[in-house]
Design a protein around this motif. Sequence first.
Motif, mmCIF file in Angstrom:
data_model
loop_
_atom_site.group_PDB
_atom_site.id
_atom_site.type_symbol
_atom_site.label_atom_id
_atom_site.label_comp_id
_atom_site.label_asym_id
_atom_site.label_seq_id
_atom_site.Cartn_x
_atom_site.Cartn_y
_atom_site.Cartn_z
ATOM 1 N N LEU A 1 -9.992 44.337 3.206
ATOM 2 C CA LEU A 1 -10.830 43.380 4.003
ATOM 3 C C LEU A 1 -9.906 42.203 4.046
ATOM 4 C CD1 LEU A 1 -13.578 42.996 5.439
ATOM 5 C CD2 LEU A 1 -14.221 41.572 3.151
ATOM 6 N N ASN A 2 -9.692 41.664 5.078
ATOM 7 C CA ASN A 2 -8.991 40.202 5.166
ATOM 8 C C ASN A 2 -9.647 39.423 4.864
ATOM 9 O OD1 ASN A 2 -9.718 38.583 7.490
ATOM 10 N ND2 ASN A 2 -9.206 40.236 8.818
ATOM 11 N N TYR A 3 -8.816 38.080 4.076
ATOM 12 C CA TYR A 3 -9.277 36.928 3.621
ATOM 13 C C TYR A 3 -10.206 36.190 4.246
ATOM 14 C CZ TYR A 3 -9.036 32.959 0.189
ATOM 15 O OH TYR A 3 -9.415 31.761 -0.590
ATOM 16 N N ILE B 1 -20.400 37.498 11.172
ATOM 17 C CA ILE B 1 -20.507 37.711 9.943
ATOM 18 C C ILE B 1 -21.022 36.435 8.902
ATOM 19 C CG2 ILE B 1 -18.251 36.862 9.053
ATOM 20 C CD1 ILE B 1 -19.588 40.564 7.965
ATOM 21 N N LYS B 2 -20.884 35.474 9.714
ATOM 22 C CA LYS B 2 -21.257 34.028 9.302
ATOM 23 C C LYS B 2 -22.980 33.979 9.266
ATOM 24 C CE LYS B 2 -17.665 30.891 10.227
ATOM 25 N NZ LYS B 2 -17.162 29.944 11.255
ATOM 26 N N GLU C 1 -29.056 40.869 2.576
ATOM 27 C CA GLU C 1 -28.308 41.912 2.734
ATOM 28 C C GLU C 1 -27.378 42.101 1.827
ATOM 29 O OE1 GLU C 1 -28.267 44.173 5.397
ATOM 30 O OE2 GLU C 1 -28.255 43.291 7.188
ATOM 31 N N VAL C 2 -27.016 43.279 1.506
ATOM 32 C CA VAL C 2 -26.177 43.708 0.277
ATOM 33 C C VAL C 2 -24.617 44.557 0.997
ATOM 34 C CG1 VAL C 2 -25.695 44.804 -1.673
ATOM 35 C CG2 VAL C 2 -27.573 43.906 -1.306
ATOM 36 N N LEU C 3 -23.681 43.719 0.971
ATOM 37 C CA LEU C 3 -22.577 44.165 1.931
ATOM 38 C C LEU C 3 -21.524 44.910 0.885
ATOM 39 C CD1 LEU C 3 -21.254 41.229 4.112
ATOM 40 C CD2 LEU C 3 -23.119 43.094 4.561
ATOM 41 N N ILE D 1 -18.328 35.202 4.896
ATOM 42 C CA ILE D 1 -19.434 35.863 4.532
ATOM 43 C C ILE D 1 -20.261 34.773 3.909
ATOM 44 C CG2 ILE D 1 -20.674 37.347 2.898
ATOM 45 C CD1 ILE D 1 -17.998 39.182 3.312
ATOM 46 N N PRO D 2 -21.418 34.605 4.166
ATOM 47 C CA PRO D 2 -22.182 33.355 3.441
ATOM 48 C C PRO D 2 -22.233 33.367 1.827
ATOM 49 C CG PRO D 2 -23.435 33.965 5.510
ATOM 50 C CD PRO D 2 -22.380 35.005 5.368
#
Length: 595
Positions: A275-277, A259-260, A266-268, A283-284
């Motif tokens: 979603l966990n912390y 994910i890094k 991209e648009v997530l 996520i960048p």
Amino acid sequence: MNVPERIAKLRSLMEEKGIDIYVVPTADFHQSEYVGEHFKARKFITGFSGSAGTAVITKTGAYLWTDGRYFIQAAKQLEGSTVELMKMGEPGVPTIHEFLVDTLPENGVLGFDGRVVSMGEGQDYASIAAQKNGKVIYEYDLIDQIWEDRPVLSEEPVFALNLKYTGETVASKLSRIREEMKKAGATAHVLTTLDDICWTLNIRGNDIEFFPLVLSYAVITMDKVDLYINEAKLNSEIKADLEKDGVVLHPYNDIYEDIKKTASDEVLLIDPARLNYALYNNIPEGVAKVEERNPEILFKAIKNEVEIENIRKAQIKDSVAHVKFMKWLKENVGKMTITEISASDKLDEFRAEQGNFIRPSFEPISSYGEHGAIVHYTSTPETDVELKEGGLFLTDTGAGFYEGSTDVTRTYALGEVPQIMKDHFTLVAISNLSLANAHFLKGCTGMTLDLLARKPFWDRNLNFNHGTGHGVGYLLNIHEGPAGFRWQFRAGEIQPFEKGMIITDEPGIYIEGSHGIRLENELLTCEGEKNEYGQFMYFEPITFIPMDLDAINPDMMTAEEKKMLNDYHKDVYEKVSPYLDTEEKEWLKTYTREI
């Protein structure tokens, strides 16, 4: 180590890491309701075994927050642990947020394992720390460092759910999800919730206690699905089918590094509640995010016609098993030794006889006498008691059949019971039937309709300290959002009922030290007449088990309430009797007679 020793070791680690307060929720990396043995960290550090609760450990105190279902159980299990019970929602009891605001010192450090805390919760913790000019540390699983014999992650095999059960292909589901992604302006959708992933890919497993789910993460894009899973769980046939649907396999934990590497354009699409912390923080910073509820939540709550027909079959199977069990119980109590655990096992024997039975769909509640007042009581060899005449026996259990999951509660009078128990039982039956017979306009939510179940209680200055009903997943989570019945406002839980939703109807009454009563049916949401006033809706009960007439006080019931019970019992006999032998049919006729 006992609980005080474990807490002492945890405090030593907190001191070492510079952490003032450490939070231990009841969670895995996926915000699952039930978790596998590996993830029972809160139970390990407090000794409380209920399915819901959060532990907060400070340098000088230890606290456990849990809800009304578990107050009695938690109080007993925390004795001698040094852990203080915090009864959620009770007067004078702070929320976890309020407690942390009051307790975290200036420049303090709040710690937790970011993988077992949702994004929203983690952000809340970070905000509290910022108010104190402090910070959060989420990189450490401190419980793991003191849990010497911690169970390993599940390695159970995955199985595919055939189209005759799902009613929809993976390709069709992905197409619908991608349409929602386009509407949201997203190019990728990150999923960590196991029921959403299993529903989308038509797979099931055995990684979560009771729920047939698979430990996994998924990232859905417009042309593929990256699935993070232990590949050893998948046979060659399942791998081939997944590949046809554009699923690419990756090792389970690789998502945190992958994910890094998300591209900046991209648009997530992410769900803050699911979603966990830790994953969110990986996520960048430059990547755009759309924060909305996972589209799968509503998709899977609205069952398709194939699922509904299968669920009807599962409910008939479970109803037949319950009727056989009820007859066996009433005829044998006092003549042979029957305990809470042996009664629960016997019910599952009757279920297994119906075919396609996988396992119980949640932790069974099998409670006699005063144990019935413990809303989520679990019988253990230490607490297991014999069922005797003169008391009430409450059984809240479920079955996982290939045709679907069930969630059913019945309370039975064993022999002659006191009048107060009959009056309470009748009150619960009136409540259940009043809600089940609701006719309402489309757009109503569980907050609108819950009054129908509460009114008989509130008229008598009584109440029950849990929600009245919840959605039920199809071989997924037994408690499934987004719809349900509850009277309190909770942000994010206001969902109008839609045709095809399955909802439970389960009012109860609990008298500590004496008895507990709950009656639970599942309801199918249906569309009725549409006219100038709008689309009318109604519920169709799909659970067909007698409400024990030995515990009914007809004098408490109006003519309308008696008719509702008689109509329901007529349906019970018509639906279940074809599966019974002659003796069982005669017995059922007695217990579904008109009053």
